[in-house]
Write a protein that holds these residues in place. Structure first.
Motif, PDB file in Angstrom:
ATOM      1  N   ILE A  14       0.838  -1.204   0.000  1.00  0.00           N
ATOM      2  CA  ILE A  14       0.000   0.000   0.000  1.00  0.00           C
ATOM      3  C   ILE A  14       0.875   1.257   0.000  1.00  0.00           C
ATOM      4  N   PHE A  15       1.934   1.227   0.800  1.00  0.00           N
ATOM      5  CA  PHE A  15       2.831   2.383   0.901  1.00  0.00           C
ATOM      6  C   PHE A  15       3.528   2.662  -0.438  1.00  0.00           C
ATOM      7  N   LYS A  16       4.033   1.614  -1.105  1.00  0.00           N
ATOM      8  CA  LYS A  16       4.747   1.773  -2.372  1.00  0.00           C
ATOM      9  C   LYS A  16       3.881   2.413  -3.449  1.00  0.00           C
ATOM     10  N   SER A  17       2.606   2.056  -3.441  1.00  0.00           N
ATOM     11  CA  SER A  17       1.704   2.558  -4.486  1.00  0.00           C
ATOM     12  C   SER A  17       1.470   4.069  -4.380  1.00  0.00           C
ATOM     13  N   GLN A  18       1.833   4.661  -3.246  1.00  0.00           N
ATOM     14  CA  GLN A  18       1.590   6.092  -3.029  1.00  0.00           C
ATOM     15  C   GLN A  18       2.787   6.969  -3.378  1.00  0.00           C
ATOM     16  N   LEU A  19       3.945   6.343  -3.674  1.00  0.00           N
ATOM     17  CA  LEU A  19       5.170   7.121  -3.906  1.00  0.00           C
ATOM     18  C   LEU A  19       5.785   6.791  -5.259  1.00  0.00           C
ATOM     19  N   ASP A  20       6.411   7.786  -5.879  1.00  0.00           N
ATOM     20  CA  ASP A  20       7.146   7.586  -7.127  1.00  0.00           C
ATOM     21  C   ASP A  20       8.657   7.664  -6.903  1.00  0.00           C
ATOM     22  N   SER A  21       9.070   8.200  -5.777  1.00  0.00           N
ATOM     23  CA  SER A  21      10.492   8.389  -5.499  1.00  0.00           C
ATOM     24  C   SER A  21      11.108   7.116  -4.919  1.00  0.00           C
ATOM     25  N   ALA A  22      12.157   6.607  -5.589  1.00  0.00           N
ATOM     26  CA  ALA A  22      12.854   5.409  -5.085  1.00  0.00           C
ATOM     27  C   ALA A  22      13.511   5.700  -3.746  1.00  0.00           C
TER      28      ALA A  22
END
Length: 533
Positions: free
Chosen positions: A479-487
């Protein structure tokens, strides 16, 4: 010891970062990693795997007699090791071309990768002499209760390599790998020097005996014969993958190397450190015929392997691509290399926990001076991994190299029956993970048959709770990954977030490991406060 191990791995981590910046996943990187693998594989056969596994139980036995007996045994083993590794180094230099043809059949002859690998191997081959002595010293020091020196030696080695890689920037590009190969030898020398003060403290010496075929050495050699394969299974699987990866597209060897370095970080921090302490403890318990202490030590180590390695494996799988991008994607390491390496990391992470447990379970047999069972299990799992790799890697193209033609013929006969896939280098990583699952299953069955009454229920209960916490953590990270574009943000926030979810889940599950961990932290804080007062 634990802090030194962590520092050692962090230095290794930075070393790989500098290597990626310097070489990327280029042809020269493939050549360097192939040449560097060969003395490391021989080290596993001669010293770190085979000799150390057989050496520690026998040295423990000699220590029970007297320090003088132990000192003579160390000197005799040192003499044997120096002669053997000197001969291997000489043979490696003389037959470098044939060795590279065998280890990397996909390198075209003549061709840049092939010719460069030959030169690099001839320079680095003597490294086996130094690193084998380092492994023997580590086993001797662990047997007398001095731990952490091997980690210190590895810190020094990595520091030398980092300095060497940074200096290589000022060398002409076509000579950078050659320069770094000489640095590897310098690092090997420093690894021995840094262990000498601890050796003096232990009242042991590595001054070799010329007549080294003593009775303890003969016992060690008998134990070594099966241990040569059993203890080197992991390095053999790496060798097989390197050999097969040379038949794939350029960069495949490098992608697997970088992926292996990332996934080996937790194994080095926890499993290798724990197994170094575990082997002497199990050997002492076996010598004392204390089955309860033997079982408690083994099961406790397995419980904590589940507690620490399982969340690491799940975390690596979930955060593989942003993690690789943050660590390696700069210099000659491009976005395509990030994607390819991340896929390999995800595949290897599927076998990370079993790899850790396999190492610990093998120690249970080795401590009882039974190296045959780990060797047989190693042969079976390695054979199945090789077959699996041929099925999953995709079709091998026709080359002039006899080894490549033989592999292509073997692959064709296998895939005619099983069918074929084209997962390329990811298929090779998957085959290694598959092998560790086979190995751990066989070792548990055989251990149950040889030792009754081990408290397996504690291990099973801890593993189920750790798996449950890992699944909760993975859902949170997804869920957290889907909210961010920055590696960078994904890694910087995702790692502590995943750890927090995991430990909170364990608190809710009332896991004994979390209670023991919190209790240990509380004791350390009280001890520190008392010391300051």
């Amino acid at each position: 010891m634990a802090s030194l191990t962590v520092v050692s791995r962090l230095f290794g981590f930075f070393r790989d970062l500098v290597f990626a910046l310097l070489f990327g996943a280029s042809a020269i990187a493939d050549a360097f990693f192939v040449a560097f693998r060969i003395p490391n594989l021989l080290r596993s056969f001669v010293a770190e795997g085979a000799l150390t596994s057989a050496f520690v139980p026998i040295l423990t036995e000699e220590l029970r007699k007297s320090k003088q007996h132990a000192r003579q045994t160390v000197r005799a083993v040192a003499g044997l090791l120096m002669c053997t590794t000197s001969l291997l180094s000489l043979l490696g230099i003389l037959f470098a071309e044939h060795i590279i043809s065998f280890f990397a059949p996909g390198f075209e002859q003549p061709g840049f990768r092939y010719e460069q690998s030959v030169v690099l191997l001839q320079i680095m081959m003597p490294y086996i002499f130094f690193v084998s002595l380092v492994a023997m010293l580590n086993g001797a020091l662990n047997s007398v209760g001095i731990f952490g020196i091997a980690a210190l030696a590895q810190v020094v080695m990595n520091l030398v390599l980092i300095i060497g890689a940074l200096l290589a920037y000022f060398v002409e590009q076509d000579q950078q790998a050659v320069f770094l190969a000489w640095v590897v030898l310098i690092g090997g020398i420093f690894q021995i020097i840094v262990q000498l003060p601890a050796l003096k403290k232990s009242e042991l010496t590595i001054w070799p005996l010329i007549r080294f075929f003593t009775r303890p050495v003969k016992k060690i050699l008998l134990l070594m014969l099966p241990a040569m394969l059993g203890a080197a299974v992991y390095q053999l699987s790496i060798f097989i993958n390197t050999m097969l990866a040379s038949l794939l597209s350029q960069g495949s060897i490098s992608w697997l190397f970088y992926a292996d370095r990332i996934t080996q970080f937790p194994i080095g921090v926890f499993t290798i450190a724990l197994s170094s302490v575990l082997l002497p403890a199990l050997a002492q318990a076996d010598q004392a015929k204390d089955l309860t202490r033997f079982g408690d030590n083994l099961i406790d180590s397995l419980r904590y392997s589940s507690f620490l390695i399982l969340p690491t494996a799940f975390g690596l799988f979930m955060l593989a691509e942003p993690l690789i991008a943050v660590i390696f994607e700069r210099g000659r390491f491009d976005s395509n290399s990030t994607t390819m390496t991340a896929l390999a990391v995800q595949a290897i992470s599927l076998g990370l926990w079993t790899m850790s447990c396999q190492t610990l379970l093998a120690r249970a047999f080795i401590a009882r001076q039974n190296t045959l069972i780990p060797a047989c299990v190693g042969i079976i799992s390695l054979s199945l991994a090789f077959i699996c790799a041929l099925i999953l890697m995709g079709e091998i193209s026709e080359l002039q190299n006899p080894m490549a033609r033989a592999l292509a013929t073997l692959q064709s006969s296998i895939t005619d029956v099983t069918g074929a896939f084209a997962f390329r280098h990811v298929g090779l990583a998957l085959s290694s993970a598959f092998a560790t699952w086979i190995a751990i299953s066989l070792l548990i069955v055989l251990l149950c048959r040889s030792i009754s009454g081990l408290p397996w229920h504690l291990f099973i209960r801890s593993t189920i709770k750790s798996l449950t916490a890992c699944l909760v953590m993975s859902c949170g990270l997804y869920i957290f990954k889907s909210q961010l574009d920055s590696a960078l943000l994904t890694v910087v926030i995702g790692i502590p977030l995943g750890a927090a979810i995991y430990f909170l889940s364990h608190l809710l599950l009332k896991s004994i490991e979390i209670k023991e961990t919190l209790s240990l932290i509380a004791r350390k804080i009280r001890r520190k406060n008392n010391f300051q007062e």
